[in-house]
Motif scaffolding. Structure first.
Motif, PDB file in Angstrom:
ATOM      1  N   ASN A 117       1.560   4.918  -5.772  1.00 23.64           N
ATOM      2  CA  ASN A 117       2.216   6.086  -5.193  1.00 23.64           C
ATOM      3  C   ASN A 117       2.470   7.081  -6.328  1.00 23.64           C
ATOM      4  N   LYS A 142       0.816  -1.197   0.000  1.00 25.48           N
ATOM      5  CA  LYS A 142       0.000   0.000   0.000  1.00 25.48           C
ATOM      6  C   LYS A 142       0.871   1.278   0.000  1.00 25.48           C
ATOM      7  N   GLY A 143       0.576   2.170  -0.945  1.00 25.61           N
ATOM      8  CA  GLY A 143       1.287   3.446  -1.026  1.00 25.61           C
ATOM      9  C   GLY A 143       2.722   3.356  -1.485  1.00 25.61           C
ATOM     10  N   LYS A 144       3.121   2.226  -2.052  1.00 22.01           N
ATOM     11  CA  LYS A 144       4.544   2.031  -2.360  1.00 22.01           C
ATOM     12  C   LYS A 144       4.895   1.952  -3.843  1.00 22.01           C
ATOM     13  N   GLY A 171      -5.132   1.582  -3.087  1.00 24.72           N
ATOM     14  CA  GLY A 171      -4.240   2.428  -2.299  1.00 24.72           C
ATOM     15  C   GLY A 171      -2.769   2.090  -2.472  1.00 24.72           C
ATOM     16  N   ASN A 172      -2.457   1.203  -3.422  1.00 26.08           N
ATOM     17  CA  ASN A 172      -1.061   0.791  -3.604  1.00 26.08           C
ATOM     18  C   ASN A 172      -0.263   1.758  -4.478  1.00 26.08           C
TER      19      ASN A 172
END
Length: 377
Positions: free
Chosen positions: A236, A186-188, A233-234
């Motif tokens: 970025n 997530k977020g990466k 949500g992965n």
């Protein structure tokens, strides 16, 4: 009395033939100014081109990070060999930024002399009549699929889309596009820029399409993949530059293998454990094209730069940066390839395939129309 006259007549005939031959002999090519020369020969030969480039004393480049495909080594080598200063504007710029600079700066002294862009963008620049035809000495050795028939651009180096991973922050490192959908990332997951402007980001979307039942003719599944990454949500949105990688802002980066492998070398001594995987589910290879600005302020230096980057020296320097030179097979055959550097390239299964001009254009239009919607921009 007749014999001498016969010999005289024959001699006169021979003399007339020699005079006629001299008069009809093909004239030597006329030397032209570097700004309109379509080859080193037209500029008077390499020695004349070099002399003219040294007189100019400068080369304006743009969007060439030193850690991208060993541009640091190439710039240093060119400057040392020819005593010509290379200035790089906007090192982190995109392919579209390079084209924009040509159109906006026109004939100004700070206009780019040369560009290095994804071949999709090179085709666009050629259609816009921004590029000068110029045949480097190695032009005939460049595969037909990797060059413009009018020599307005030609590919110089390439690589495969890969996944770079900060193994100190991410465990385990993903190996495939399918892995990137895991909630642990997530977020990466980032790209090297906006795919509507960046050649590497555009290729990342293409690779994702191939990994998700898409094809060269259908890049839409790649957009759908990034839409799903974003929904989970992965994704970025930060651009995965070298600074972003070093500082940990982009712990997972979809980028060319030579870029990610370069990061692994560069940051190893700084404690960054950067791992690189070429995803088998979305194997995508592409080359980057070089071209001369039609209005280059340093036209001789621009043409000499092309010659240098397509020389054995230039192509082997690409290898030292993990990029695959376009003349690799020719150099392997003629014995000029740096075998030690070539042996360090990651092994990839199969022979790379490349989209056609029509497929690239269709994909470009699709990405331009759908990217912002896919990631909520």
């Amino acid at each position: 009395m007749t014999a001498p006259r016969v010999r005289t007549a024959a001699a006169a005939g021979l003399l007339a033939l020699l005079i006629l031959s001299a008069c009809t002999e093909t004239p030597k090519a006329t030397r032209v100014k570097p700004s309109v020369a379509t080859s080193a020969e037209e500029a008077g030969g390499m020695s004349k081109l070099i002399a003219a480039a040294k007189d100019e004393g400068a080369l304006n480049a743009i969007a060439l990070p030193r850690d991208w495909a060993n541009y640091g080594g190439l710039i240093d080598g060119f400057e040392k060999k020819y005593e010509i200063e290379v200035t790089v504007d906007d090192p982190q710029g995109s392919s579209q930024d390079e084209i924009d600079a040509i159109t906006k700066r026109g004939k100004s002294a700070d206009a780019p002399d040369v560009i290095d862009v994804g071949d999709t963008f090179a085709r666009t620049a050629a259609r816009q009549n921004l590029l000068a035809p110029y045949r480097v000495a190695a032009y005939d050795s460049i595969p037909a699929s990797q060059k413009d028939g009018q020599a307005r651009w030609y590919n110089n180096y390439g690589g495969y889309i890969s996944i770079g991973c900060d193994a100190n922050r991410v465990k385990p490192c993903p190996q495939t596009f399918a892995d990137l959908l895991d909630p642990r990332y997530k977020g990466k997951v980032s790209l090297d820029g906006d795919p509507t402007r960046s050649g590497s980001a555009f290729a990342g979307v293409y690779a994702a399409a191939l990994a998700n039942e898409g094809s060269f003719d259908d890049i839409r599944p790649g957009l759908d993949f990034f839409a799903e990454l974003n929904d989970r949500g992965n994704f970025n949105p930060a651009e995965s530059t070298s600074t972003a990688v070093e500082t940990g802002r982009t712990p997972l980066s979809i980028d060319w293998d030579y870029v990610n492998l370069g990061y692994a070398d560069r940051f190893r001594g700084k404690g960054l454990n950067w791992r690189v995987a070429i995803p088998f589910d979305g194997s995508f290879a592409q080359y980057y094209a070089l071209a001369v600005n039609k209005n280059a302020p340093h036209p001789a230096a621009a043409r000499l730069w092309q010659e240098y980057l397509f020389s054995a020296t230039g192509q082997n320097l690409r290898l030292k940066g993990y990029a695959r030179p376009v003349l690799m097979e020719t150099m392997r055959e003629d014995g000029t390839l740096d075998k030690d550097a070539a042996a360090k390239l990651p092994t990839v299964e199969g022979t790379p395939q490349f989209p056609t001009d029509a497929q690239l254009e269709k994909a470009r239009v699709t990405v331009h129309q759908g990217w912002a919607k896919a990631v909520g921009g």
